[in-house]
Motif scaffolding. Structure first.
Motif, PDB file in Angstrom:
ATOM      1  N   LEU A  68       0.606   2.275   7.676  1.00 44.73           N
ATOM      2  CA  LEU A  68       0.638   3.456   6.667  1.00 44.73           C
ATOM      3  C   LEU A  68       0.204   4.656   7.351  1.00 44.73           C
ATOM      4  O   LEU A  68       1.022   5.678   6.973  1.00 44.73           O
ATOM      5  CB  LEU A  68       0.007   2.996   5.410  1.00 44.73           C
ATOM      6  CG  LEU A  68       0.448   4.085   4.247  1.00 44.73           C
ATOM      7  CD1 LEU A  68       1.760   4.078   3.570  1.00 44.73           C
ATOM      8  CD2 LEU A  68      -0.466   3.775   2.914  1.00 44.73           C
ATOM      9  N   TYR A  69      -0.901   4.856   7.878  1.00 45.02           N
ATOM     10  CA  TYR A  69      -1.584   5.801   8.186  1.00 45.02           C
ATOM     11  C   TYR A  69      -1.505   6.111   9.824  1.00 45.02           C
ATOM     12  O   TYR A  69      -2.291   6.815  10.202  1.00 45.02           O
ATOM     13  CB  TYR A  69      -3.098   5.907   7.866  1.00 45.02           C
ATOM     14  CG  TYR A  69      -3.376   6.108   6.425  1.00 45.02           C
ATOM     15  CD1 TYR A  69      -3.653   7.409   6.260  1.00 45.02           C
ATOM     16  CD2 TYR A  69      -3.121   5.547   5.439  1.00 45.02           C
ATOM     17  CE1 TYR A  69      -3.748   8.124   4.968  1.00 45.02           C
ATOM     18  CE2 TYR A  69      -3.572   5.849   4.006  1.00 45.02           C
ATOM     19  CZ  TYR A  69      -3.721   7.204   3.801  1.00 45.02           C
ATOM     20  OH  TYR A  69      -4.211   7.615   2.530  1.00 45.02           O
ATOM     21  N   VAL A 103       0.968  -1.216  -0.097  1.00 48.31           N
ATOM     22  CA  VAL A 103       0.019  -0.179   0.146  1.00 48.31           C
ATOM     23  C   VAL A 103       0.827   1.364  -0.135  1.00 48.31           C
ATOM     24  O   VAL A 103       1.754   1.472   0.792  1.00 48.31           O
ATOM     25  CB  VAL A 103      -1.107   0.224   1.273  1.00 48.31           C
ATOM     26  CG1 VAL A 103      -1.958  -1.111   1.210  1.00 48.31           C
ATOM     27  CG2 VAL A 103      -0.415   0.013   2.534  1.00 48.31           C
ATOM     28  N   GLU A 104       0.262   2.303  -0.822  1.00 49.40           N
ATOM     29  CA  GLU A 104       0.872   3.585  -0.780  1.00 49.40           C
ATOM     30  C   GLU A 104      -0.102   4.596  -0.737  1.00 49.40           C
ATOM     31  O   GLU A 104      -1.110   4.435  -1.124  1.00 49.40           O
ATOM     32  CB  GLU A 104       1.716   3.669  -1.999  1.00 49.40           C
ATOM     33  CG  GLU A 104       3.198   3.163  -2.212  1.00 49.40           C
ATOM     34  CD  GLU A 104       3.625   3.632  -3.624  1.00 49.40           C
ATOM     35  OE1 GLU A 104       4.211   4.704  -3.916  1.00 49.40           O
ATOM     36  OE2 GLU A 104       3.324   2.657  -4.641  1.00 49.40           O
ATOM     37  N   LYS A 105       0.272   5.702   0.052  1.00 46.84           N
ATOM     38  CA  LYS A 105      -0.853   6.637   0.278  1.00 46.84           C
ATOM     39  C   LYS A 105      -1.271   7.308  -1.086  1.00 46.84           C
ATOM     40  O   LYS A 105      -0.332   7.305  -2.074  1.00 46.84           O
ATOM     41  CB  LYS A 105      -0.194   7.709   1.272  1.00 46.84           C
ATOM     42  CG  LYS A 105      -0.285   7.524   2.707  1.00 46.84           C
ATOM     43  CD  LYS A 105       0.076   8.627   3.514  1.00 46.84           C
ATOM     44  CE  LYS A 105       0.035   8.049   4.857  1.00 46.84           C
ATOM     45  NZ  LYS A 105       0.612   9.320   6.014  1.00 46.84           N
ATOM     46  N   VAL A 132     -10.289  -0.164   3.460  1.00 42.71           N
ATOM     47  CA  VAL A 132      -9.978   1.148   2.995  1.00 42.71           C
ATOM     48  C   VAL A 132     -11.034   2.084   3.694  1.00 42.71           C
ATOM     49  O   VAL A 132     -10.506   3.005   4.375  1.00 42.71           O
ATOM     50  CB  VAL A 132      -9.852   1.297   1.623  1.00 42.71           C
ATOM     51  CG1 VAL A 132      -9.721   2.781   1.257  1.00 42.71           C
ATOM     52  CG2 VAL A 132      -8.609   0.804   1.061  1.00 42.71           C
ATOM     53  N   LEU A 157      -2.334  -0.829   6.282  1.00 43.44           N
ATOM     54  CA  LEU A 157      -3.025   0.566   6.091  1.00 43.44           C
ATOM     55  C   LEU A 157      -2.836   1.174   7.468  1.00 43.44           C
ATOM     56  O   LEU A 157      -2.804   2.387   7.875  1.00 43.44           O
ATOM     57  CB  LEU A 157      -4.492   0.514   5.618  1.00 43.44           C
ATOM     58  CG  LEU A 157      -4.566   0.156   4.185  1.00 43.44           C
ATOM     59  CD1 LEU A 157      -6.031  -0.164   3.675  1.00 43.44           C
ATOM     60  CD2 LEU A 157      -4.030   1.288   3.191  1.00 43.44           C
ATOM     61  N   ALA A 195      -8.529   5.289   4.903  1.00 42.48           N
ATOM     62  CA  ALA A 195      -7.224   5.171   4.403  1.00 42.48           C
ATOM     63  C   ALA A 195      -7.027   4.942   3.034  1.00 42.48           C
ATOM     64  O   ALA A 195      -6.439   3.787   2.464  1.00 42.48           O
ATOM     65  CB  ALA A 195      -6.351   4.114   5.274  1.00 42.48           C
ATOM     66  N   THR A 245      -8.271   5.762  -3.740  1.00 36.20           N
ATOM     67  CA  THR A 245      -7.792   4.303  -3.777  1.00 36.20           C
ATOM     68  C   THR A 245      -8.032   3.647  -5.124  1.00 36.20           C
ATOM     69  O   THR A 245      -9.087   3.689  -6.023  1.00 36.20           O
ATOM     70  CB  THR A 245      -8.878   3.314  -2.976  1.00 36.20           C
ATOM     71  OG1 THR A 245      -8.698   4.091  -1.583  1.00 36.20           O
ATOM     72  CG2 THR A 245      -8.651   1.877  -2.991  1.00 36.20           C
ATOM     73  N   ALA A 282      -5.404   4.506  -0.701  1.00 30.22           N
ATOM     74  CA  ALA A 282      -4.256   4.060  -1.071  1.00 30.22           C
ATOM     75  C   ALA A 282      -4.102   3.590  -2.478  1.00 30.22           C
ATOM     76  O   ALA A 282      -5.328   3.048  -3.088  1.00 30.22           O
ATOM     77  CB  ALA A 282      -3.679   2.992  -0.018  1.00 30.22           C
ATOM     78  N   ARG A 283      -2.714   3.648  -3.037  1.00 30.06           N
ATOM     79  CA  ARG A 283      -2.710   2.718  -4.132  1.00 30.06           C
ATOM     80  C   ARG A 283      -2.243   1.475  -3.674  1.00 30.06           C
ATOM     81  O   ARG A 283      -1.318   1.215  -2.940  1.00 30.06           O
ATOM     82  CB  ARG A 283      -1.638   3.299  -4.841  1.00 30.06           C
ATOM     83  CG  ARG A 283      -1.200   2.778  -6.168  1.00 30.06           C
ATOM     84  CD  ARG A 283      -0.242   3.754  -6.923  1.00 30.06           C
ATOM     85  NE  ARG A 283       0.084   2.768  -8.246  1.00 30.06           N
ATOM     86  CZ  ARG A 283       1.361   2.666  -8.348  1.00 30.06           C
ATOM     87  NH1 ARG A 283       2.326   3.178  -7.560  1.00 30.06           N
ATOM     88  NH2 ARG A 283       1.764   1.898  -9.523  1.00 30.06           N
ATOM     89  N   ILE A 284      -2.941   0.302  -4.212  1.00 30.65           N
ATOM     90  CA  ILE A 284      -3.019  -0.922  -3.400  1.00 30.65           C
ATOM     91  C   ILE A 284      -2.451  -1.930  -4.564  1.00 30.65           C
ATOM     92  O   ILE A 284      -2.987  -2.417  -5.364  1.00 30.65           O
ATOM     93  CB  ILE A 284      -4.263  -1.430  -2.740  1.00 30.65           C
ATOM     94  CG1 ILE A 284      -4.493  -0.381  -1.765  1.00 30.65           C
ATOM     95  CG2 ILE A 284      -3.930  -2.720  -2.221  1.00 30.65           C
ATOM     96  CD1 ILE A 284      -6.003  -0.677  -0.831  1.00 30.65           C
TER      97      ILE A 284
END
Ligand code: ADP
Ligand SMILES: N[C@@H](CCOP(=O)(O)O)C(=O)O
Length: 293
Positions: free
Chosen positions: A102-103, A33-35, A64, A99, A69, A39, A71-73
């Motif tokens: 990440l968050y 996952v990336e912010k 999500v 996630l 949260a 999504t 994200a690119r998943i």
């Protein structure tokens, strides 16, 4: 960016319908996952062509939402969908752990279980948590409305996955709505035996407790060759055999020394029914693990 390995799981274990689960040491999904502002989901790996990338339809979309949260998943599937090995749950569990990190949401692993279970409602209609709990926490898990208890257990297992699909949603339709008091007593006895077996890492007790007179006989009818696969696994030394989750995978408990032979016999029995199958020689394993941060 956060990457998590989320293991396959086997729910029910016969006597613990919608309650028991076990994390398997293999196979597993890998979720990255990336912010992002919006999504997006990309799926690769085993059976990726059968898995929707629309966040409304993928189990990780619900996670999500619940964690707020976006994200690119990326999901690299190691657990084939519609397998009975908690495929939909592995992605949801991995996404919940990733996630949360990440968050910086600060939720405990136990608190992530009902969040990941929301993903299961997307695909099976019910937010059953008996797959996401072991995929997040690892070990053998007992999940009720009150929460989840987990214990580590060292029990060798074989899961044999035939090359056919059974959807959990369909397999829930054959579950009987009522059970007799005799069947209830038998089920409670078996479930308790299995739980003691897990606490002692005793494959004999675990296997003995895997029998269930209510749900498994109905589910087994959906799996061509099941009776023969079960019998051949016992002949090769399995201590217990049952349907894994909603099927079509079949799970056997055994001793380490018998694992290879049990796997071979199960594959051969499916072949006798005209169905190709693969077997994972596995064991009860750890939960979702952050592998890149
Ligand atoms: N991330 C995901 N991974 C696997 N299956 C998913 C995912 N998101 C949605 N699905 C859908 O869920 C269904 C598989 O889930 P399910 O029937 O519960 O099988 P399993 O026992 O393998 O979890 C398939 O229809 C699949 O398209
Ligand atoms: N308790 C559920 C478990 C489904 O597991 P899956 O691996 O088949 O998704 C059920 O038995 O319906």
């Amino acid at each position: 960016m956060v990457t998590v390995r989320a293991p396959a799981t086997s729910a029910n274990l016969g006597s613990g319908f919608d309650v028991f689960g076990a994390a398997l040491s293999r196979p597993a999904d890998v979720v990255t996952v990336e912010k992002a502002a919006e999504t997006t989901i990309e799926v690769t790996g085993v059976g990726a062509q059968y898995i929707p990338e629309d966040p409304e339809k993928n189990t990780v979309g619900a996670v999500v939402e619940a964690l707020d949260a976006p994200a690119r998943i990326h999901i690299d599937k190691g657990v084939r969908p519609a397998s009975g090995l908690g495929s939909s749950a592995a992605s949801a569990a991995g996404a919940a752990v990733a996630l949360n990190r990440l968050y910086d949401r600060g939720l405990s692993r136990e608190e992530l279980v009902p969040i990941a279970a929301e993903g299961e409602a997307v695909v099976s209609g019910v937010a059953h948590a008996d797959n996401v709990a072991p995929s997040i926490l690892g070990g053998f898990t007992v999940t009720t409305a009150e929460g989840t208890h987990s214990v580590d257990a060292a029990v060798p297992l074989v899961v044999c996955l035939p090359d056919v699909a059974v959807s959990t949603r369909d397999a829930r339709r054959v579950v009987p709505e009522t059970a007799s008091i005799e069947d209830l007593v038998e089920t409670v006895g078996n479930a308790a035996t299995l739980a003691v077996g897990m606490c002692r890492s005793d494959p004999d007790l675990v296997g003995l407790g895997m029998t269930d007179p209510v749900v498994t006989p109905e589910r087994a009818r959906l799996i061509t060759g099941y009776d023969d696969v079960r019998e051949r696994a016992f002949d090769a030394g399995a201590t217990g055999v049952t349907v894994s989750g909603a099927g079509p995978a079949v799970i056997a408990a055994c001793r380490e020394r018998d694992r290879r032979g049990v796997a071979a016999e199960m594959i051969d029995a499916f072949a006798g029914a005209g169905i190709e199958a693969r077997a994972y020689q596995t064991r009860i394993g750890r939960g979702s693990t952050v592998i890149d941060d």
